[in-house]
Design a protein around this motif. Sequence first.
Motif, mmCIF file in Angstrom:
data_model
loop_
_atom_site.group_PDB
_atom_site.id
_atom_site.type_symbol
_atom_site.label_atom_id
_atom_site.label_comp_id
_atom_site.label_asym_id
_atom_site.label_seq_id
_atom_site.Cartn_x
_atom_site.Cartn_y
_atom_site.Cartn_z
ATOM 1 N N ALA A 68 0.795 -1.232 0.000
ATOM 2 C CA ALA A 68 0.000 0.000 0.000
ATOM 3 C C ALA A 68 0.823 1.275 0.000
ATOM 4 C CB ALA A 68 -0.950 0.002 1.195
ATOM 5 N N ARG A 69 2.117 1.182 -0.285
ATOM 6 C CA ARG A 69 2.940 2.371 -0.370
ATOM 7 C C ARG A 69 3.977 2.175 -1.473
ATOM 8 N NH1 ARG A 69 5.962 2.436 5.392
ATOM 9 N NH2 ARG A 69 6.752 4.394 4.550
ATOM 10 N N PRO A 70 4.428 3.237 -2.120
ATOM 11 C CA PRO A 70 5.443 3.087 -3.166
ATOM 12 C C PRO A 70 6.830 2.948 -2.534
ATOM 13 C CG PRO A 70 4.820 5.386 -2.969
ATOM 14 C CD PRO A 70 3.966 4.629 -1.997
ATOM 15 N N TRP A 71 7.477 1.809 -2.748
ATOM 16 C CA TRP A 71 8.792 1.563 -2.186
ATOM 17 C C TRP A 71 9.867 2.035 -3.168
ATOM 18 C CZ3 TRP A 71 9.142 0.170 2.800
ATOM 19 C CH2 TRP A 71 7.985 -0.341 3.397
ATOM 20 N N PRO A 72 11.073 2.330 -2.667
ATOM 21 C CA PRO A 72 12.128 2.868 -3.534
ATOM 22 C C PRO A 72 12.431 2.019 -4.759
ATOM 23 C CG PRO A 72 12.738 3.153 -1.234
ATOM 24 C CD PRO A 72 11.485 2.325 -1.238
ATOM 25 N N SER A 73 12.380 0.701 -4.627
ATOM 26 C CA SER A 73 12.698 -0.151 -5.780
ATOM 27 C C SER A 73 11.674 0.008 -6.889
ATOM 28 C CB SER A 73 12.793 -1.622 -5.347
ATOM 29 O OG SER A 73 13.901 -1.822 -4.507
ATOM 30 N N GLY A 74 10.398 0.109 -6.522
ATOM 31 C CA GLY A 74 9.365 0.300 -7.533
ATOM 32 C C GLY A 74 9.484 1.639 -8.224
ATOM 33 N N VAL A 75 9.801 2.680 -7.442
ATOM 34 C CA VAL A 75 9.983 4.015 -8.025
ATOM 35 C C VAL A 75 11.187 4.020 -8.960
ATOM 36 C CG1 VAL A 75 10.479 6.419 -7.485
ATOM 37 C CG2 VAL A 75 8.854 5.147 -6.075
ATOM 38 N N ALA A 76 12.278 3.363 -8.530
ATOM 39 C CA ALA A 76 13.475 3.303 -9.376
ATOM 40 C C ALA A 76 13.208 2.536 -10.662
ATOM 41 C CB ALA A 76 14.623 2.651 -8.607
ATOM 42 N N LEU A 77 12.452 1.452 -10.568
ATOM 43 C CA LEU A 77 12.131 0.657 -11.756
ATOM 44 C C LEU A 77 11.267 1.473 -12.717
ATOM 45 C CD1 LEU A 77 12.286 -1.975 -13.278
ATOM 46 C CD2 LEU A 77 10.458 -2.889 -11.826
ATOM 47 N N ALA A 78 10.286 2.196 -12.177
ATOM 48 C CA ALA A 78 9.450 3.058 -13.022
ATOM 49 C C ALA A 78 10.298 4.134 -13.699
ATOM 50 C CB ALA A 78 8.343 3.696 -12.186
ATOM 51 N N GLY A 79 11.240 4.713 -12.959
ATOM 52 C CA GLY A 79 12.103 5.732 -13.542
ATOM 53 C C GLY A 79 12.980 5.185 -14.650
ATOM 54 N N HIS A 80 13.484 3.967 -14.473
ATOM 55 C CA HIS A 80 14.291 3.341 -15.520
ATOM 56 C C HIS A 80 13.464 3.124 -16.783
ATOM 57 C CE1 HIS A 80 17.360 0.660 -17.255
ATOM 58 N NE2 HIS A 80 16.326 -0.045 -17.676
ATOM 59 N N LEU A 81 12.233 2.678 -16.611
ATOM 60 C CA LEU A 81 11.378 2.435 -17.768
ATOM 61 C C LEU A 81 11.007 3.735 -18.479
ATOM 62 C CD1 LEU A 81 9.060 -0.275 -16.197
ATOM 63 C CD2 LEU A 81 10.708 -0.646 -18.036
ATOM 64 N N LYS A 82 10.900 4.821 -17.726
ATOM 65 C CA LYS A 82 10.637 6.109 -18.369
ATOM 66 C C LYS A 82 11.824 6.515 -19.244
ATOM 67 C CE LYS A 82 9.627 10.962 -17.525
ATOM 68 N NZ LYS A 82 9.474 12.037 -16.509
ATOM 69 N N ASP A 83 13.036 6.275 -18.732
ATOM 70 C CA ASP A 83 14.242 6.638 -19.487
ATOM 71 C C ASP A 83 14.546 5.654 -20.609
ATOM 72 O OD1 ASP A 83 14.588 8.808 -17.816
ATOM 73 O OD2 ASP A 83 15.974 7.756 -16.476
ATOM 74 N N HIS A 84 14.088 4.406 -20.444
ATOM 75 C CA HIS A 84 14.328 3.353 -21.438
ATOM 76 C C HIS A 84 13.002 2.648 -21.708
ATOM 77 C CE1 HIS A 84 18.092 3.958 -19.169
ATOM 78 N NE2 HIS A 84 18.677 3.808 -20.347
ATOM 79 N N PRO A 85 12.070 3.322 -22.384
ATOM 80 C CA PRO A 85 10.724 2.764 -22.565
ATOM 81 C C PRO A 85 10.737 1.489 -23.395
ATOM 82 C CG PRO A 85 11.016 4.724 -23.905
ATOM 83 C CD PRO A 85 12.214 4.645 -23.023
ATOM 84 N N PRO A 86 9.899 0.526 -23.010
ATOM 85 C CA PRO A 86 9.790 -0.695 -23.817
ATOM 86 C C PRO A 86 9.146 -0.396 -25.162
ATOM 87 C CG PRO A 86 8.102 -0.658 -22.113
ATOM 88 C CD PRO A 86 9.007 0.510 -21.841
ATOM 89 N N ALA A 87 9.404 -1.259 -26.120
ATOM 90 C CA ALA A 87 8.845 -1.077 -27.459
ATOM 91 C C ALA A 87 7.327 -1.235 -27.431
ATOM 92 C CB ALA A 87 9.459 -2.081 -28.428
#
Length: 230
Positions: A68-87
Amino acid sequence: MADSLLALRTSLAEQLAELRGVQPDQLPPALLDISVRRVGDAYYVCPADWEQLRHEEGGAGRPIPYWARPWPSGVALAGHLKDHPPAENLKVLELGCGLALPSVVAARAGAQVLATDGHSDAVAFAAHVLSINEVEGDVALVDWSDHAGHLVDRGPWDLVLAADVLYTSQNVEAALRLFPHLVAPTGTLLLADPNRKGAQGFLAAARAKFELVSDRGPDVTLHLLTPRNG
């Protein structure tokens, strides 16, 4: 804004009650005391007072609501995907999605996303998080460490996402059994981890079947694993 938050709360109450098999007025009050927040350019809805929800769930004998809360790993993973978006149209699976921020970013890029979690409350919230970000994606109630057979059947997956899932030895063992069967031969497993000891054990064993590239950070390390061919 007040009207939209009320509609969101009402919709969540209906789904949460159905998933729990109770009446809406039997849900813990802190579960429905929600707020909409922002990380980067993605929004998420969550219980406003996590400690109060933890107290209420503990009093009812239910598990701690880590989802029920955003943990650092999830935020970091989301940030990586923003910088390297999947096809576009890439087939993406998120394991233990919680509030599903990585799934939101992947879906925004045009990927075909399935966000999964073993907690029914998380699945309800994840669906609403996808909705408030106006992206399309599926959600499913699946505890990947125990009942992931149909995820294998629906695969293989071009991209498998997992944030901070290796926090027990049982999860490490389950990951070593399962992950090679989820990832397509030309696919990728993207693992975000807060530098846990368990992750190091997983990675050491996973090298037998995966090539590994890690981007180490002080708080969270991103591990990109691709299947070894032959």
